[in-house]
Motif scaffolding. Structure first.
Motif, PDB file in Angstrom:
ATOM      1  N   THR A 268      -7.507  -0.827   2.539  1.00 59.66           N
ATOM      2  CA  THR A 268      -6.505   0.210   2.301  1.00 59.66           C
ATOM      3  C   THR A 268      -5.255  -0.385   1.656  1.00 59.66           C
ATOM      4  O   THR A 268      -4.959  -1.569   1.820  1.00 59.66           O
TER       5      THR A 268
ATOM      6  N   ASN B 204      -1.240   1.011  -0.446  1.00 53.89           N
ATOM      7  CA  ASN B 204      -0.372   2.049  -1.005  1.00 53.89           C
ATOM      8  C   ASN B 204      -0.206   1.797  -2.498  1.00 53.89           C
ATOM      9  O   ASN B 204      -0.042   0.647  -2.922  1.00 53.89           O
TER      10      ASN B 204
ATOM     11  N   GLU C 202       1.695   1.585  -5.951  1.00 56.91           N
ATOM     12  CA  GLU C 202       3.064   1.221  -6.304  1.00 56.91           C
ATOM     13  C   GLU C 202       3.237   1.275  -7.813  1.00 56.91           C
ATOM     14  O   GLU C 202       2.270   1.155  -8.576  1.00 56.91           O
TER      15      GLU C 202
ATOM     16  N   ALA D  56      -1.896  -1.600  -6.847  1.00 57.08           N
ATOM     17  CA  ALA D  56      -2.121  -1.617  -5.398  1.00 57.08           C
ATOM     18  C   ALA D  56      -2.223  -3.076  -4.977  1.00 57.08           C
ATOM     19  O   ALA D  56      -2.910  -3.870  -5.636  1.00 57.08           O
TER      20      ALA D  56
ATOM     21  N   GLY E  61       3.318   5.406  -3.793  1.00 53.87           N
ATOM     22  CA  GLY E  61       3.427   5.832  -2.403  1.00 53.87           C
ATOM     23  C   GLY E  61       2.180   6.494  -1.873  1.00 53.87           C
ATOM     24  O   GLY E  61       2.045   6.689  -0.664  1.00 53.87           O
ATOM     25  N   MET E  62       1.242   6.873  -2.759  1.00 58.18           N
ATOM     26  CA  MET E  62       0.003   7.494  -2.288  1.00 58.18           C
ATOM     27  C   MET E  62      -0.851   6.461  -1.555  1.00 58.18           C
ATOM     28  O   MET E  62      -0.875   5.280  -1.905  1.00 58.18           O
ATOM     29  N   TYR E  63      -1.579   6.951  -0.537  1.00 57.37           N
ATOM     30  CA  TYR E  63      -2.460   6.097   0.272  1.00 57.37           C
ATOM     31  C   TYR E  63      -3.838   6.053  -0.390  1.00 57.37           C
ATOM     32  O   TYR E  63      -4.395   7.083  -0.760  1.00 57.37           O
TER      33      TYR E  63
END
Length: 343
Positions: A55, A57, A59, A191, A255-257
């Motif tokens: 996983t 986030n 950027e 990421a 900012g999305m996961y």
């Protein structure tokens, strides 16, 4: 016969009857017990893709703050939050008063210096005075150039304005804030993934990486490894990998996961149907039932990846062994079983 003797005789008869009933029950239970019918499959070896998910986030590829290096009043703000900007586009303009004042001083000093040269040539002033004036001119030129550069603040790259901290008329000081604007380059995005030590030999520059996001559940975005940290973190036994993701349609945002999926190659391992693998109640231990000579053995296993309806078995079962795939609900280790033939 006395009443006491009658009670004794009745008790003896009851005991005989009860004993007979219990004996008959045991015979009936024993008659009901027999081999449990099960369906089996032969465990076999196949190639299993060694995909690993980490996983992260998302950027921005680059982030900058538009910060003038002089104290000046903001005269114009040309863009708003959310606007896309081009490299070199003027974002803000500052008050020119300070620049104009210094530019006039510079022009006057240069005229004076030209006159001083004629006087110096006739011996009217010393070399020291000439050098001092020239130094003053050079310092003032630097000041004017710096002021001119900061009158118009431009974007250093194509991007999106993500933050505005000031209004027209504010007196901006670099010491008082992080900048007039924040600009992010969102195509591509990046990421930063922390990969386990065991996979270090398998990760390489340019390696393709699948990127998936919960907000787009049916889509996969293509990324690639753009940087690999040269050293590992001794405390976590991981190394940082930078993954670059093209974002030409601007559907992704910082900012999305996300989940990044690395394909570490393939290995040939034993697999069985996933219905054969059971979980020990209250634990994470897994086991299967293996049939050998008409009896079952409960075998604890180490599982790997799910491949469709099959489960990779890393340890505990060998290729060719018969594994129960149906009828396991009634089984206990050591039971006698009969194998059902056909589908």
């Amino acid at each position: 016969m006395s009443r006491s003797n009658l009670w004794i005789a009745a008790a003896i008869v009851s005991a005989v009857v009860l004993t007979g009933c219990r004996g008959g029950g045991k015979k009936a239970d024993a008659g009901e017990q027999g081999a449990v019918s099960v369906k089996v499959e032969e465990a076999h070896v196949e190639e299993v893709a060694q995909t690993v998910s980490f996983t992260a986030n998302l950027e921005a590829n680059k982030t900058t703050y538009i910060v003038p290096s002089v104290v000046a009043r903001i005269e114009k703000l040309n863009v708003e939050v959310g606007d896309r900007v081009k490299k070199g586009q003027v974002l803000a303009e500052l008050d020119k008063t300070q620049y104009n004042t210094n530019a006039i001083q510079l022009a006057n000093l240069e005229l004076d210096f030209a006159r001083m040269k004629r006087v110096y040539e006739t011996g009217g002033i010393s070399k020291q005075e000439m050098d001092a004036t020239e130094t003053s001119i050079n310092v003032l030129r630097e000041t004017v150039a710096n002021l001119k550069e900061n009158l118009t603040l431009c974007s250093p790259f194509d991007g999106v304005v993500t933050l505005r901290n000031n209004e027209v008329g504010d007196l901006f000081s670099a010491a008082g804030g992080t900048g007039i604007y924040q600009v992010m380059q969102m195509n591509p995005l990046k990421a930063y993934v922390y990969v386990s030590e065991q996979y270090f030999p398998h990760v390489y520059m340019g390696m393709p990486v699948e990127v998936r996001l919960d907000i787009y559940p049916d889509e996969t975005f293509a990324g690639k490894v753009s940087r690999i940290a040269p050293a590992l973190d001794a405390s976590s036994r991981t190394f940082e990998v930078e993954v670059t993701i093209p974002n030409g349609e601007m559907r992704l945002r910082p900012g999305m996961y996300a989940r990044t999926i690395f394909n570490m190659g393939v290995e040939r391992n034993v697999t069985v149907l996933d219905v054969a693998v059971q979980r020990m109640s209250g634990t994470n231990e897994r086991y299967v039932y293996v049939v050998d000579n008409g009896r079952v053995e409960r075998r604890f296993v180490t599982v790997g990846r799910q491949v469709g309806d099959r489960m990779e078995i890393l340890d505990g079962v060998k290729a060719g062994e018969q594994v129960v795939i149906a009828g396991s609900a009634r089984l206990l280790g050591g039971m006698e079983v009969s194998v059902m033939e056909g589908e």
